[in-house]
Design an enzyme around this catalytic site. Sequence first.
Site, PDB file in Angstrom:
ATOM      1  N   HIS A  10       0.843  -1.200   0.000  1.00 31.67           N
ATOM      2  CA  HIS A  10       0.000   0.000   0.000  1.00 31.67           C
ATOM      3  C   HIS A  10       0.881   1.255   0.000  1.00 31.67           C
ATOM      4  O   HIS A  10       1.853   1.328   0.741  1.00 31.67           O
ATOM      5  CB  HIS A  10      -0.875  -0.037   1.264  1.00 31.67           C
ATOM      6  CG  HIS A  10      -1.844   1.073   1.385  1.00 31.67           C
ATOM      7  ND1 HIS A  10      -2.004   1.808   2.529  1.00 31.67           N
ATOM      8  CD2 HIS A  10      -2.741   1.582   0.495  1.00 31.67           C
ATOM      9  CE1 HIS A  10      -2.952   2.706   2.360  1.00 31.67           C
ATOM     10  NE2 HIS A  10      -3.416   2.594   1.130  1.00 31.67           N
ATOM     11  N   ASP A  39      -0.955   6.637  -5.011  1.00 29.98           N
ATOM     12  CA  ASP A  39      -1.948   7.691  -5.236  1.00 29.98           C
ATOM     13  C   ASP A  39      -1.376   8.791  -6.130  1.00 29.98           C
ATOM     14  O   ASP A  39      -0.219   9.175  -5.970  1.00 29.98           O
ATOM     15  CB  ASP A  39      -2.341   8.310  -3.888  1.00 29.98           C
ATOM     16  CG  ASP A  39      -2.735   7.247  -2.877  1.00 29.98           C
ATOM     17  OD1 ASP A  39      -3.803   6.655  -3.034  1.00 29.98           O
ATOM     18  OD2 ASP A  39      -1.936   7.001  -1.935  1.00 29.98           O
ATOM     19  N   HIS A  52      -0.567  11.476  -1.570  1.00 29.28           N
ATOM     20  CA  HIS A  52      -1.860  11.058  -1.021  1.00 29.28           C
ATOM     21  C   HIS A  52      -2.742  12.226  -0.614  1.00 29.28           C
ATOM     22  O   HIS A  52      -3.907  12.311  -1.000  1.00 29.28           O
ATOM     23  CB  HIS A  52      -1.651  10.125   0.177  1.00 29.28           C
ATOM     24  CG  HIS A  52      -2.926   9.636   0.777  1.00 29.28           C
ATOM     25  ND1 HIS A  52      -3.657  10.363   1.706  1.00 29.28           N
ATOM     26  CD2 HIS A  52      -3.634   8.495   0.560  1.00 29.28           C
ATOM     27  CE1 HIS A  52      -4.732   9.686   2.039  1.00 29.28           C
ATOM     28  NE2 HIS A  52      -4.756   8.554   1.364  1.00 29.28           N
TER      29      HIS A  52
END
Length: 253
Positions: A10, A39, A52
């Site tokens: 992640h 992201d 992010h």
Amino acid sequence: MWTYKKVLAHRGGGKLAPENTIAGLRCALAHGFHAVEFDVMLARDGVPMVLHDPYLGRTVAGSGNVFDYDAAELAAMDAGRWFGKQFAGEPVPLFADFVAFCKANGIWMNIEIKPAPGFEAETGKVVATAARVMFAAEIAAGDVAAAPLLSSFSETALAAAQAAAPDLARAVLFDAVPRYWEPRARALGAVAVHTNHKHLTEGMAREIRLAGFGLFCYTVNNRIRARQLLRWGVDGFCTDRIDMIGPDFALGT
Ligand code: G3P
Ligand code: MG
């Protein structure tokens, strides 16, 4: 249908390195990961950056919105110092550089389109267009598993991505999967549903899989929960704990 890897790091390197940085990717590689989620949002000049938060202050020192700064200004900012002084000087990556590093190191990508409010369609279009160019060879070869998967909480961004790069796979992202999720996923031509595992039930997992969609969960940091999700038929998930849940994590491990 899920044709991708099962366990993803992640935000690049999970919680073992500053999120959404090349240092994070190095950390993922060091732990054997060749698949990551990260992201992307736009700088003021429309250049996609790997970040992010839509504002500075948490992972990047400073204040204001990301869209208050041009890409060159953001790229000169420190995205590592907050995490530890050994990461000081780690830059905010340009999307193009981040993808190039992934490609050079055989890392598959789930690209989360993370638009700042008001920039949904533009961000979806820009990110999908850039990805389409960078993966032109894989797309032309029909190599779906090597091309990235675009996902977003913003259905406006996904619709713009679909228009700009119809041949790149998309996944719709929900915190909790809403009751009438299927027409929304179908309208976007999504191949998968991504959701917060905390709200997922076994029944909903079954419904999504029976409807023919891939099912991916974020962010699973507990091995017992990870096994349960796999038992429910979840196809893949991302984790912050790449030290505890390895790339080959499976039922029975
Ligand atoms: O893509 C899944 C997950 O990353 C969504 O949450 O806030 O970590 O981007 P967030
Ligand atoms: Mg994300």
